[in-house]
Design a protein around this motif. Structure first.
Motif, mmCIF file in Angstrom:
data_model
loop_
_atom_site.group_PDB
_atom_site.id
_atom_site.type_symbol
_atom_site.label_atom_id
_atom_site.label_comp_id
_atom_site.label_asym_id
_atom_site.label_seq_id
_atom_site.Cartn_x
_atom_site.Cartn_y
_atom_site.Cartn_z
ATOM 1 N N LYS A 113 0.840 -1.200 0.000
ATOM 2 C CA LYS A 113 0.000 0.000 0.000
ATOM 3 C C LYS A 113 0.873 1.248 0.000
ATOM 4 O O LYS A 113 1.991 1.233 0.533
ATOM 5 N N PRO A 114 0.393 2.346 -0.589
ATOM 6 C CA PRO A 114 1.222 3.560 -0.640
ATOM 7 C C PRO A 114 1.300 4.272 0.710
ATOM 8 O O PRO A 114 0.366 4.232 1.505
ATOM 9 N N PHE A 115 2.456 4.899 0.940
ATOM 10 C CA PHE A 115 2.676 5.699 2.155
ATOM 11 C C PHE A 115 2.208 7.125 1.886
ATOM 12 O O PHE A 115 2.558 7.714 0.863
ATOM 13 N N THR A 116 1.365 7.686 2.785
ATOM 14 C CA THR A 116 0.860 9.042 2.565
ATOM 15 C C THR A 116 0.901 9.837 3.873
ATOM 16 O O THR A 116 1.234 9.317 4.935
ATOM 17 N N SER A 117 0.496 11.101 3.742
ATOM 18 C CA SER A 117 0.478 11.987 4.903
ATOM 19 C C SER A 117 -0.511 11.496 5.968
ATOM 20 O O SER A 117 -0.366 11.802 7.146
ATOM 21 N N ALA A 118 -1.501 10.708 5.549
ATOM 22 C CA ALA A 118 -2.462 10.188 6.529
ATOM 23 C C ALA A 118 -1.758 9.287 7.539
ATOM 24 O O ALA A 118 -2.124 9.250 8.721
ATOM 25 N N ASP A 119 -0.746 8.563 7.077
ATOM 26 C CA ASP A 119 0.004 7.692 7.980
ATOM 27 C C ASP A 119 0.768 8.509 9.018
ATOM 28 O O ASP A 119 0.848 8.139 10.183
ATOM 29 N N VAL A 120 1.341 9.645 8.553
ATOM 30 C CA VAL A 120 2.069 10.508 9.481
ATOM 31 C C VAL A 120 1.107 11.096 10.512
ATOM 32 O O VAL A 120 1.371 11.097 11.716
ATOM 33 N N ALA A 121 -0.044 11.563 10.038
ATOM 34 C CA ALA A 121 -1.030 12.154 10.946
ATOM 35 C C ALA A 121 -1.479 11.124 11.976
ATOM 36 O O ALA A 121 -1.549 11.405 13.180
ATOM 37 N N LYS A 179 -1.171 3.453 8.878
ATOM 38 C CA LYS A 179 -2.503 3.673 9.453
ATOM 39 C C LYS A 179 -3.414 2.470 9.193
ATOM 40 O O LYS A 179 -4.120 2.008 10.078
ATOM 41 N N HIS A 180 -3.357 1.928 7.962
ATOM 42 C CA HIS A 180 -4.309 0.868 7.615
ATOM 43 C C HIS A 180 -4.092 -0.404 8.434
ATOM 44 O O HIS A 180 -4.987 -1.223 8.567
ATOM 45 N N VAL A 181 -2.880 -0.579 9.006
ATOM 46 C CA VAL A 181 -2.643 -1.752 9.843
ATOM 47 C C VAL A 181 -3.124 -1.505 11.269
ATOM 48 O O VAL A 181 -3.622 -2.402 11.932
ATOM 49 N N TYR A 182 -2.966 -0.262 11.716
ATOM 50 C CA TYR A 182 -3.226 0.033 13.125
ATOM 51 C C TYR A 182 -4.601 0.611 13.421
ATOM 52 O O TYR A 182 -4.975 0.752 14.576
ATOM 53 N N GLU A 183 -5.384 0.984 12.398
ATOM 54 C CA GLU A 183 -6.610 1.730 12.726
ATOM 55 C C GLU A 183 -7.716 0.870 13.325
ATOM 56 O O GLU A 183 -8.607 1.400 13.970
ATOM 57 N N THR A 184 -7.657 -0.446 13.142
ATOM 58 C CA THR A 184 -8.687 -1.268 13.785
ATOM 59 C C THR A 184 -8.123 -1.912 15.050
ATOM 60 O O THR A 184 -6.992 -2.369 15.069
ATOM 61 N N GLY A 185 -8.918 -1.909 16.077
ATOM 62 C CA GLY A 185 -8.529 -2.541 17.345
ATOM 63 C C GLY A 185 -7.620 -1.649 18.173
ATOM 64 O O GLY A 185 -7.301 -0.519 17.792
ATOM 65 N N LYS A 186 -7.227 -2.199 19.324
ATOM 66 C CA LYS A 186 -6.361 -1.431 20.227
ATOM 67 C C LYS A 186 -4.930 -1.424 19.713
ATOM 68 O O LYS A 186 -4.387 -2.478 19.370
#
Lengths: 536, 276, 328
Positions: A113-121, A179-186
């Motif tokens: 998956k592409p790395f974007t500013s959303a990941d930094v945020a 973000k896409h790996v960490y956004e679900t769950g704790k």
């Protein structure tokens, strides 16, 4: 030379290393990086959590910095002492309320998956600020992260935050996770904390507990032609004499973080094919500090603290405990720091007669047995050198009539005794200097820190003037003015001796001479090793 | 043949006794030869042995006199061994006597506790105990005794079981002695010899356990022990091998001495018993 | 048959009590320790007061000791060893990963010290008081007196660094992709040094016991009878003397099984073997109470099972079973 000697071991191992050497038979003497090969490195512990965004510590970085990258890395000659990684540029607003990062283009996560500013945020707001051990301080006023486009991230602060501090914190505190790996769950319970996913030159392959970690090459890495290595193995060697044996037996090629005991370096430097390297840790300086419990009435007296400072022969400590692989300290900022260090502080020469006189003056005269009073001395158990310095300090104190009883605790008990229970008179600690006093040394002397916070002022020391300087520096935006304040801070600390800085040291690497591009930045052991390569 | 002469006839036992006597001499004279703190810094660091006659065995990493440490180490190592053995034997004998003499429920409970201690590896127990309480000489002794009392307890119990049915015990009951008094004044002394036979094994094991704990960083830093010296010397095993070899040889000789003497005494006693 | 079953049942009931004492004792011991799992964890990370509170809450350390003990025992009743606070994985998995390595190490070391020890013991005891007898028994004692870690380090320097016959440590070659026999050979090569270090220490125990036992048996009537019958010395030694002297050694085997795990703590750390002993040491250092409890429980069960097996073996070896031959 080693490229023509095919050792018995590499024949036996039949490793990729050997395959690579037959595939590329011409070995240039020039520094043309060769591709391929497996680098085997000694590891002395297995971090419980491999997510560097949550746990910003050298033990974690040692492994995960190859997998998960920060916005910028420390550099010997880059602008601001930094080298771009996931960010290509950074700029602080003059009001100290925002910092703008331009991000690298075409970077992909290990899962494609592409790395974007959303990941930094996401990393900044959801991890660095609320969960990271160091980020909780630096990013405490972080309010929001704007993402005007996919390659721009703007950190917004509620209160002015010195850009100098943010900049200094980038290498250690800004690891970006997807973000896409960490956004679900704790976040704390995410399995990726043990099998990290990043953008770095190496991908996490496997961890065999008690045996090794294996990282493999990221074929999609953004760095041109990088990485050169096919594989990095961290072999777990818990006993502190194993790394030297493993290097000599050619089972590993690198032992970082002084895994080879200092006393063995002289001998091992003479072993053909092995090199002792003292560079590559400049931004990871450890300080040898005598922590003082000011609740003890004798130690609350400045004269007694001065006497102790005069009783310590710093040159002996550097020469004997550190065998020369250290420098004597003048104050709370190490000499090798390029920004903040000042030599303009009071000094305490090694002078036993003066120390005795100071103690007499303070009213603690020697008893019939030659003793003035007794102290409990707790050397931190994490390093061989802190323990040895404890042995030395006990002897040094004996010469001025102070009877010190050593208490040998394991790590957990030491942390509890010193930082929660305050059950010590003197302690020996090895705090890390992280390139900015605001995230390292000030916490050791400032007051108002709750009980139980490790590596902080738990000696009951309170100095309003010093607290004021620290507070002012934390909100001063102009780098020059901020640096000046920290110079004043150093003077005040050395004058009043809330603690005694004895020495500062950097780690040592021992490496086989076939490993190229070692120690080429000031955080090398915890940087990404994308440009490291192996001669056959 | 008198027991002493019988003892003197076995060369192993004599050798063991000589080692032990020498050891005690070292331990007792240490403060005479080296009155100061053996951990004081006496010269340059890592001085090899036989170079400077004021420091005949050289110095360690910090420049401390190895000979002084060796002599003072004899004191602590012996003290650890003897104290741990004494504690283990005393505690084991009491538990064993109580269990054997009281019988039924008390016996059952005490023996299950003994089982529990025997199922847990004694070194692991010592390791956990020292980590928890904090390493000082007393704690190390207690930790070693904690793992060593079960064998004496079992032996004592077995002896007591066979003794308690004998005539003199029955006699004591008839004259109305308190059971505890019978247990400890009549039965225990008679059950003691085979229990004491274990002492050399326990002393030797205690000295070695202390060394292993020091290896794991759980020694008392205020005292010199041979185990501590070996553990510290291992980091420089290649550069200054004498630092771990000298105390290592002392340790091996001591354990040998304790073992051989112990065996000699036990055998002599056994022959005397079978003769009587 | 029913008698054997009854005995087994009694043993099992007793074992449950033993295990309960072990669990509660270990729990209380670690509870009394200065510093908890969080203190041990923040050694390598640091952190502020808020983070520490967060961790204590997440790891359930803010509950009272009694609550945690009750929770643990309740889970244990369902054969659940719980979750390791520091590994954040089920303890059963963590232990099962290491158990085979430890069993392999301890099993081989026991086989070595028992096999070689009793063989040398027979050799020495066949001629009590001879030169070889004295040499062997003193030599083995000297080995016993060498601290295990030191013996290990010397073996590494000689055989792994200088001669390069064996690897310096680990259980097998890293990520080598070996399978089957090839892998077994690789593991065997890795085990040679640690097994020697651990096995040689306990060699003296079996050697001296065998020898002492034989000295005892020599004096007994049936041996005298055999000698009078003119049987060869070799035959007497092997068939009568050694066989009868073996019995106490088998008992010793059971007693020693618990101690080997203790000895392997140090050996596993010197030879970087990922086993239970080292894991236990790490659990103590990390104040991971449930993990240490798990390890001690598993090792206790192991010890109990080994001792049961020893009892069975004893029944086979018991002289009364083979009385007809002894009396011949």
């Amino acid at each position: 030379m080693s490229e023509v000697t095919i050792s018995r071991r590499s024949v036996l191992a039949g490793s990729a290393l050997l395959l690579a050497s037959t595939a590329l038979p011409t070995i240039g003497w020039a520094q043309t990086p060769k591709k391929g090969g497996r680098l085997v490195v000694a590891a002395d512990s297995e971090p419980r959590n491999l997510n560097p965004a949550i746990v910003a510590s050298n033990g974690v970085f040692f492994i995960s910095s190859k997998i998960v990258e920060p916005l910028a890395e420390a550099s010997f000659d880059g602008k601001d002492g930094l080298d771009p990684r996931l960010a290509t540029s950074w700029e602080g607003a003059t009001d100290g309320l925002s910092v703008t990062f331009k991000l690298r283009e075409g970077v992909k996560w290990h899962d494609g998956k592409p790395f974007t500013s959303a990941d930094v945020a996401f990393s900044a707001l959801q991890i660095w600020k609320p969960l990271q051990n160091l980020g909780r301080t630096v990013f405490k006023d972080l309010e929001a992260v704007d993402t005007p486009d996919e390659l721009t991230a703007v950190l917004k602060f509620a209160k002015p935050t010195p850009f100098q501090l943010i900049r200094n914190a980038l290498p250690a505190l800004s690891s970006v996770v997807p973000k896409h790996v960490y956004e679900t769950g704790k976040i704390e319970e995410n399995p990726a904390n043990n099998t990290p996913v990043g953008t770095g030159p190496f991908k996490f392959a496997e961890h065999k507990p008690g045996e090794y970690y294996r990282l493999e090459k990221n074929g999609d890495y953004w760095g041109k032609d990088q990485p050169y290595l096919d594989e990095i193995i961290y072999q777990v060697l818990p006993d502190r004499t194993s790394a030297a044996s493993a290097l000599e037996a050619e089972e590993i090629q690198l032992a970082a973080f002084s895994a080879v005991p200092l006393a063995d370096l002289d001998r091992i430097s003479k072993v053909p094919g092995l090199k002792v390297i003292t560079k590559g840790y400049e931004a990871l300086t450890y300080q040898l500090v005598v922590e003082i419990n000011h609740r003890r009435k004798e130690l609350a007296d400045l004269k007694v603290r001065q006497a102790i400072a005069h009783a310590i022969d710093k040159d002996f400590v550097v020469k004997t405990v550190f065998l020369g692989y250290a420098a004597s300290a003048t104050g709370p900022v190490p000499k090798n720091d390029p920004q903040f260090y000042t030599a303009d502080v009071p000094t305490y020469a090694f002078d036993v007669a003066k120390a005795n006189a100071l103690l007499d003056e303070a009213g603690y005269s020697k008893g019939d047995d030659g003793k003035r009073f007794s102290l409990k001395l707790l050397p931190a158990p994490y390093f061989n050198e802190t323990k040895q310095f404890g042995d030395y300090l006990r002897q040094a104190l004996a010469t001025i009539g102070i009877d010190a009883q050593l208490v040998n605790n394991d790590s957990a008990a030491h942390i509890k005794a010193v930082y929660t229970d305050h059950a010590f008179d003197l302690a020996v600690g090895p705090p890390v200097f992280r390139g900015d006093p605001a995230i390292s040394t000030t916490i050791l002397v400032q007051s108002g820190i709750p009980d139980g916070v490790p590596f902080s002022n738990q000696g009951g020391y309170k100095n309003d003037e010093l607290d004021a300087v620290i507070a002012k520096a934390s909100e001063t935006l102009d780098p020059a003015a901020r640096t000046e304040l920290y110079k004043e801070f150093q003077k005040k600390v050395v004058a009043d001796l809330p603690l005694i800085n004895v020495a500062e040291w950097n780690f040592i690497s021992v490496v086989r001479d076939t490993v190229a591009n070692v120690a080429n930045n000031p955080r090398w052991a915890v940087s990404n090793w994308a440009d490291t390569w192996l001669e056959a | 043949m008198s027991p002493l002469r019988r003892f003197l006839r076995t060369p192993e036992a004599v050798a063991g006794a000589i080692i032990l006597v020498a050891l005690f001499a070292m331990a007792l004279t240490a403060p005479l030869f080296f009155p100061g703190d053996p951990q004081a810094i006496a010269g340059p660091a890592l001085l090899p042995p036989f170079q400077d006659w004021s420091l005949p065995l050289g110095t360690d990493r910090l420049g401390r006199d190895v000979l002084a440490a060796l002599l003072h180490g004899a004191r602590t190592s012996l003290a650890v061994g003897l104290a741990a053995a004494a504690a283990a034997l005393a505690f084991g004998a009491v538990v064993g006597t109580l269990a054997g003499f009281a019988g039924s429920l008390v016996d059952e409970v005490l023996m299950r506790i003994t089982d529990a201690f025997q199922t847990v590896p004694s070194f692991l127990l010592a390791l956990a105990f020292v980590s928890v309480v904090g390493p000082s000489l007393g704690v190390v002794v207690a930790a070693i005794a904690l793992g060593a009392w079960t064998a004496p307890a079992r032996v004592a119990r077995a002896e007591v079981l066979s003794i308690r049915e004998r005539d003199f015990v029955a006699g004591a009951r008839v004259i109305g002695m308190h059971p505890l008094e019978i247990a400890f004044r009549e039965v225990l002394p008679n059950a003691l010899p085979p229990v004491l036979a274990l002492s050399s094994v326990i002393v030797a094991a205690a000295i070695l356990t202390e060394a292993a704990l020091s290896f794991l960083g759980l020694g008392d830093p205020n005292r010199v022990t041979w185990g501590g010296m070996i553990a510290e010397g291992r980091a420089v095993l290649r550069t200054a091998p004498s630092l771990s070899i000298i105390p290592g040889v002392a340790l091996v000789l001591t354990v040998l001495g304790v073992y051989l003497t112990g065996e000699g005494v036990v055998e002599t006693a056994a022959v005397r018993r079978s003769l009587s | 048959m029913t008698r054997a079953l009854l005995l087994l049942r009694r043993r099992l009931v007793g074992s449950v009590f033993v295990l309960l004492i072990v669990v509660i004792g270990t729990f209380l011991l670690l509870e009394a320790a200065p510093g908890d799992a969080v203190d041990a964890y923040i050694v390598s990370t640091g952190g502020d007061a808020g983070m520490i509170e967060l961790l204590r809450h997440r790891w359930g350390l803010d509950q009272s000791a009694l609550t945690r003990l009750a929770t643990y025992l309740w889970a244990l009743l369902h054969l659940d060893l719980g979750q390791s606070v520091t590994f954040s994985r089920p303890i059963r998995d963590v232990i099962l990963e290491r158990l085979p390595n430890t069993l392999l190490l301890m099993g081989s070391a026991t086989a070595l010290s028992f096999g070689l020890g009793s063989a040398l013991g027979i050799y020495a005891g066949a001629r009590p008081g001879s030169f070889r007898d004295r040499l062997l028994s003193i030599g083995s004692l000297a080995l016993y007196a060498v601290p295990g870690f030191w013996l290990g380090l010397v073996l590494i320097i000689v055989f792994a660094v200088d001669l390069r016959w064996f690897p310096i440590g680990g259980i097998e070659s890293i990520a080598s992709g070996r399978t089957g026999l090839d892998r077994a050979a690789d593991i065997a090569r890795h085990l040679v040094l640690p097994v020697s270090a651990l096995g040689f220490i306990y060699l003296a125990l079996y050697l001296r016991m065998m020898r002492a036992g034989m000295a005892e048996v020599w004096r007994q009537d049936f041996v005298l009878a055999a000698r009078a019958k003119g049987l060869s010395r070799r035959r007497i030694v092997l068939a009568h003397v050694a066989r009868n002297a073996l019995l106490p050694l088998v008992t010793m085997l059971g007693l020693q099984s618990a101690q080997m795990l203790g000895g392997s703590v140090v050996i596993e750390s010197v030879f970087s073997v990922p086993g239970l002993g080292r894991l236990a040491q790490e659990a103590v250092a990390a104040r991971d109470t449930p993990l240490l409890l798990g390890i001690i429980l598993v090792s206790a069960v192991l010890v109990i099972v080994i001792n049961l097996l020893v009892d069975i073996a004893y029944a086979f070896l018991d002289p009364r079973v083979g009385a007809s031959e002894a009396g011949a």
